[in-house]
Design a protein around this motif. Sequence first.
Motif, mmCIF file in Angstrom:
data_model
loop_
_atom_site.group_PDB
_atom_site.id
_atom_site.type_symbol
_atom_site.label_atom_id
_atom_site.label_comp_id
_atom_site.label_asym_id
_atom_site.label_seq_id
_atom_site.Cartn_x
_atom_site.Cartn_y
_atom_site.Cartn_z
ATOM 1 N N VAL A 14 23.332 34.713 17.594
ATOM 2 C CA VAL A 14 22.380 35.634 18.207
ATOM 3 C C VAL A 14 21.393 34.911 19.112
ATOM 4 O O VAL A 14 21.331 35.159 20.312
ATOM 5 C CB VAL A 14 21.618 36.435 17.131
ATOM 6 C CG1 VAL A 14 20.576 37.317 17.787
ATOM 7 C CG2 VAL A 14 22.583 37.250 16.305
ATOM 8 N N TRP A 15 20.665 33.988 18.522
ATOM 9 C CA TRP A 15 19.542 33.442 19.288
ATOM 10 C C TRP A 15 19.947 32.457 20.361
ATOM 11 O O TRP A 15 19.292 32.353 21.392
ATOM 12 C CB TRP A 15 18.500 32.826 18.339
ATOM 13 C CG TRP A 15 17.668 33.914 17.757
ATOM 14 C CD1 TRP A 15 17.697 34.386 16.485
ATOM 15 C CD2 TRP A 15 16.705 34.724 18.451
ATOM 16 N NE1 TRP A 15 16.833 35.427 16.325
ATOM 17 C CE2 TRP A 15 16.201 35.661 17.519
ATOM 18 C CE3 TRP A 15 16.237 34.771 19.757
ATOM 19 C CZ2 TRP A 15 15.245 36.607 17.851
ATOM 20 C CZ3 TRP A 15 15.275 35.710 20.094
ATOM 21 C CH2 TRP A 15 14.798 36.623 19.145
ATOM 22 N N PRO A 17 22.686 32.465 22.458
ATOM 23 C CA PRO A 17 22.949 33.165 23.729
ATOM 24 C C PRO A 17 21.742 33.928 24.259
ATOM 25 O O PRO A 17 21.466 33.892 25.467
ATOM 26 C CB PRO A 17 24.096 34.123 23.399
ATOM 27 C CG PRO A 17 24.258 34.128 21.936
ATOM 28 C CD PRO A 17 23.618 32.890 21.393
ATOM 29 N N VAL A 18 21.003 34.571 23.392
ATOM 30 C CA VAL A 18 19.843 35.327 23.871
ATOM 31 C C VAL A 18 18.831 34.385 24.508
ATOM 32 O O VAL A 18 18.294 34.650 25.583
ATOM 33 C CB VAL A 18 19.209 36.130 22.716
ATOM 34 C CG1 VAL A 18 17.852 36.681 23.135
ATOM 35 C CG2 VAL A 18 20.127 37.257 22.283
ATOM 36 N N CYS C 109 28.359 39.300 29.004
ATOM 37 C CA CYS C 109 27.978 38.340 27.959
ATOM 38 C C CYS C 109 26.584 38.672 27.439
ATOM 39 O O CYS C 109 26.336 38.682 26.222
ATOM 40 C CB CYS C 109 27.981 36.919 28.502
ATOM 41 S SG CYS C 109 29.613 36.344 28.965
ATOM 42 N N LEU C 110 25.686 38.940 28.375
ATOM 43 C CA LEU C 110 24.316 39.260 27.984
ATOM 44 C C LEU C 110 24.310 40.499 27.092
ATOM 45 O O LEU C 110 23.644 40.530 26.044
ATOM 46 C CB LEU C 110 23.472 39.493 29.240
ATOM 47 C CG LEU C 110 22.068 40.054 29.016
ATOM 48 C CD1 LEU C 110 21.242 39.093 28.179
ATOM 49 C CD2 LEU C 110 21.363 40.294 30.340
ATOM 50 N N ALA C 113 25.606 39.685 23.701
ATOM 51 C CA ALA C 113 24.629 38.908 22.943
ATOM 52 C C ALA C 113 23.500 39.805 22.442
ATOM 53 O O ALA C 113 23.015 39.660 21.317
ATOM 54 C CB ALA C 113 24.063 37.790 23.811
ATOM 55 N N MET C 114 23.115 40.742 23.272
ATOM 56 C CA MET C 114 21.989 41.608 22.903
ATOM 57 C C MET C 114 22.417 42.710 21.939
ATOM 58 O O MET C 114 21.585 43.342 21.311
ATOM 59 C CB MET C 114 21.398 42.260 24.162
ATOM 60 C CG MET C 114 20.633 41.332 25.059
ATOM 61 S SD MET C 114 19.048 40.886 24.371
ATOM 62 C CE MET C 114 18.186 42.450 24.459
ATOM 63 N N GLN C 116 23.359 42.820 19.117
ATOM 64 C CA GLN C 116 23.343 42.375 17.730
ATOM 65 C C GLN C 116 21.968 42.696 17.197
ATOM 66 O O GLN C 116 21.058 43.027 17.949
ATOM 67 C CB GLN C 116 23.609 40.867 17.660
ATOM 68 C CG GLN C 116 24.853 40.463 18.421
ATOM 69 C CD GLN C 116 25.118 38.972 18.342
ATOM 70 O OE1 GLN C 116 25.574 38.470 17.327
ATOM 71 N NE2 GLN C 116 24.814 38.269 19.402
ATOM 72 N N HIS C 117 21.848 42.591 15.879
ATOM 73 C CA HIS C 117 20.540 42.911 15.326
ATOM 74 C C HIS C 117 19.669 41.673 15.290
ATOM 75 O O HIS C 117 20.080 40.641 14.779
ATOM 76 C CB HIS C 117 20.703 43.466 13.907
ATOM 77 C CG HIS C 117 21.425 44.772 13.925
ATOM 78 N ND1 HIS C 117 20.832 45.932 14.365
ATOM 79 C CD2 HIS C 117 22.694 45.089 13.600
ATOM 80 C CE1 HIS C 117 21.714 46.908 14.306
ATOM 81 N NE2 HIS C 117 22.862 46.432 13.849
ATOM 82 N N PHE C 118 18.525 41.764 15.887
ATOM 83 C CA PHE C 118 17.547 40.683 15.725
ATOM 84 C C PHE C 118 16.162 41.231 15.991
ATOM 85 O O PHE C 118 15.997 42.334 16.529
ATOM 86 C CB PHE C 118 17.870 39.486 16.631
ATOM 87 C CG PHE C 118 17.952 39.811 18.100
ATOM 88 C CD1 PHE C 118 16.835 39.690 18.921
ATOM 89 C CD2 PHE C 118 19.151 40.228 18.669
ATOM 90 C CE1 PHE C 118 16.920 39.978 20.266
ATOM 91 C CE2 PHE C 118 19.240 40.518 20.023
ATOM 92 C CZ PHE C 118 18.128 40.399 20.825
ATOM 93 N N VAL C 124 12.403 41.464 24.084
ATOM 94 C CA VAL C 124 13.356 40.629 24.809
ATOM 95 C C VAL C 124 13.972 41.419 25.950
ATOM 96 O O VAL C 124 14.099 40.938 27.072
ATOM 97 C CB VAL C 124 14.453 40.115 23.850
ATOM 98 C CG1 VAL C 124 15.585 39.462 24.632
ATOM 99 C CG2 VAL C 124 13.863 39.129 22.866
ATOM 100 N N LEU C 128 13.732 40.508 29.875
ATOM 101 C CA LEU C 128 14.926 40.203 30.653
ATOM 102 C C LEU C 128 14.974 40.976 31.962
ATOM 103 O O LEU C 128 15.628 40.559 32.914
ATOM 104 C CB LEU C 128 16.180 40.509 29.828
ATOM 105 C CG LEU C 128 16.548 39.457 28.782
ATOM 106 C CD1 LEU C 128 17.666 39.950 27.896
ATOM 107 C CD2 LEU C 128 16.957 38.158 29.465
#
Lengths: 281, 432, 310
Positions: A14-15, A17-18, C109-110, C113-114, C116-118, C124, C128
């Motif tokens: 997660v982090w 790539p972000v 890709c972005l 990546a985004m 997902q859970h975070f 963010v 972006l």
Amino acid sequence: MVTGHGRIEHIVRVWLPVAFFLVLALFPFYWMAITSIKPNAELYNKNVMPLIVRAPTLKHYVDLLTKSSFLLWTWNTMLVAAVATAISLVLGVMLAYPLARMRFAGAGLIAMTVAAIYLVPQPLLFIPLADVINRLGLGNTLTSVILTYPTMLVPFCAWLLLGYFKTVPKELEEAARIDGASRLQTMRQVFLPLCTPGFISAGIFAFTLSQNEFLYALIFLTKTTVRTVPVGVISELIRGDVFYWGQLMAGALLGSIPVALIYSFFVEHYVAGLTTGSVKG
Amino acid sequence: MAKPASSTATSRRKFLKYAAAGATAAISRPWPARADQKTITILHESSFIKPFDEYVTNTLAPAYEKETGIKVVYEVTSVGSLPTRISTIAETGSGADIAMNALLQIIQFGEKYLDVGDLAEEIGKAQGGWYDAGREAVQVNGQWKAIPFSNIGQLMNWRTDWFAEVGVKKFPDTWEELYEVGKKLKAKDHPFGFELGHGFGDNHGWLYPLLWSYGGAEVAADGKTVVIDSDETARAVDFCRKFFKDTMLDDVLGWTDVSNNKAWMAEQISCTNNAESILWFAKREFPEIGKVTDQAMNPAGPKGRFHLLNSISHSIFSFSPVREEARTFMHWLMQPKQLGGWYAVADSYYQPLLHGYDNAPMWNVEPRNIPYRDALANAHLPGWPAPASRQLAESVAKYIVVDMFAKACAGASTKDVIRNADAQLKEIYRSA
Amino acid sequence: MTVVSERLPALGQAARRRAPLSLVLDRESVFSWLMMALPLLFLAALVGYPFFYGILLSLQYRPVAHTGTFIGLKNFITNLHDPIFWQVTANTFIYTGVATFLKMVGGLCLALAMNQHFRMKNLVRALLLLPFIVPTVLSTVAWLWMLDPAFSVVNRLLVALGWPKPGPSWLGNPTLAMVSIIIINTWRGLPFYGITLLAGLQTVPPELYEAATIDGASGLQRLRFVTLPLLRPIILIVTLFSVIFTFADFQLVYVLTHGGPQNATNLFATYAFDIAMGAGQLGLGASIALAMLPALALLIVALTIYMRRV
């Protein structure tokens, strides 16, 4: 997932790539920020690491806000962008609604024409447009750009809205019609209120394009008092072959704040409106 | 969709109402002030020197209004956008009454400009006579299409301290000598930096003079025959290639006009060709650099020494409803009291084209600027020896000569770059 | 929903009391054309008129501030013989093609990546989008400084690793200059691409992934056979936007290189602008600007067909 292994995996998946994308997107902003607080002596010093600042100063900001008309330009930009966006949305709805909901001869042709308008290059239009603006007596007024920006915004708004409109179920409108409401009433009071996300996404897109526009603003607005941010900053902070880098960067940062705020409020709807229209459309 | 429809509708209506109010406010902003008072609008490119613009708005315009009751509006456009702005005005027949011209506008807009010959001759007679360069800059077929104001010359800027490190106290007199010095300085990590990219002025500023000083030219004096394909041009190109390779930064190929100013203040380069802005800015913002910055005339080549004429002048639009008033205003503006004062606020960034100012006090403010005055004797427009023409404007806009040199520097053969330039110029001058 | 339906009877009653004119107005075609009249009139006046005027210009020898003479297709023929025109054409296609491709792949890709859970995801996401928001002319000024070899962080790194000083010349080398404008365009457009695709991803029903996983599909296969097909319409729409804006790009090149070095970054819009405004050849300039039309239309038709087929 709370195990140590899971945490590492989480960071990698997660982090990493972000963070990569964040650094990519934000590095130039870091550069602008750092440049805007460097005194000139440091700014031009090629021997020190350019990513740090030793003696930060707010001089560039003070100069920008007191010696130029930056605040006025910001106000102009916001006003122009808001009104041009509003006009574009209204006109966009007036085009998109019939195209999305009605059957009539010529619909295909109109849809094609509107789509073709995106393709018309701006550099081809500005001389004749200047003539139109001049005949209307609108030179050096904000109205000149308020009128010309929708030429590029209306097709986009119509297109985005068309996609969105098609996803809205027809049942409610049909019910209203059966109850005897006119088409106008149905549209205004039943249909449009359902489309807020579509308006927000089209509106934000239009707003962003308007506040970024350069060519028409450069040609139609030549007085300091009516300039927009991009043109004002370029015209008055670049003097001859000397750039006032610190002030330019301060202007870039301050200039993006209002729109950034708008985005952070609306980004959720923006995204929803854009995708509903295109994924299902 | 849980939100009640009515509230959304109301807020939307409210929004539209505010938006409409905003639009009306914008429309009803007073412009222009159509009272009985007459207004003359002058279009100018924003000056590098801020006090120069302020002198008009704060001193000249109020003085004129007090004297005559006519309001003078000074409209400033950004550097590089002047042609666009004048085009728009000339095409639509409104927007300004007097326009400042840079390099080639006279030729493009001449048909929309008043012949101001009588006025120009009178001003010249009263103030020592015009430089030939002044005539060259504004005359089309013998008609004065503008009143010359000044030249914004380009000179060699050099770092006296670094030149001294390799034993040079006086700026080299010829291109070859400069080349030898440059080689030594590049070895000491003090390269030269001459623009070879697509800027507006710093590229032409040294490349046309270089071409001329080797005996080359773009077009013959008849303004029709392309003469770029010559041994003289080849020698200039060959020199330019080695000059670039052995003395300069690679980056100069992509430079625009701002780049050498920045490189100078960052102490990246030891010599460049630029207008006075480098010295002016250095003296104020970087006094240490200002002390070791000096200016010199362009070096000479086998066929002499040349400079680029980068004049500015003022024209009156023939469609202006106040053209007679504009004429009177120009007459007033060009009187020693007004003109001298305007020149003086800008040191000598603007070099007068009237001999009457050859020994004016403005030259004493900064003796390092005196070469600007002397450079006027051999300054010419880019198409020299031909008079300026539409074809020349096209060749300049396409960067034909600049790119001929730049391609050679980037590695192409002299023969190829000249052949290409020749073909393109012939295509352009075919219509002459 | 309930609120809406409760209001309907009232609306109906009001309508029934109307005169027959309202019936005419209510016919689909009449209503549609009345509704579209204003926007169409607006577009005809402010796009249609200038556009046909532009076409007329392109058929004339028309120096600025000077009456034109009709010369048929001569301007277009001149362009065919103009090596810069062909270079500009190639540049514009390369620029549009590569930048759009990078934005598409990078954006995907972005988005993945985004998706997902975070924590702080909204923040963010807003951050972006900043490159898309800041006025292009101003961000380009920042890049102008960042690409200077002496100040470029990349160059400092390369020099530290042993590259001869001062490192690559980003704007002086024709190839690198093209790379530079592509990077900046991508930097500006990629986040918009990514956030839009992310929104698309979020509309993919999780059941589909579950079903695919049960059928034994790997992550890559799920992407290939579930995600991409569902995203296709939205990829198409952002790609079209990106192609249109990239193809007609003006500001970035105008500020950064003005088409240099040696026309390596000159695009249709900047070249047309220089010919029309710099050289004062309005007719020739219009013909260059018009040349964008078929090229762009071709690109868009090809793209649409391609995306439909894949």
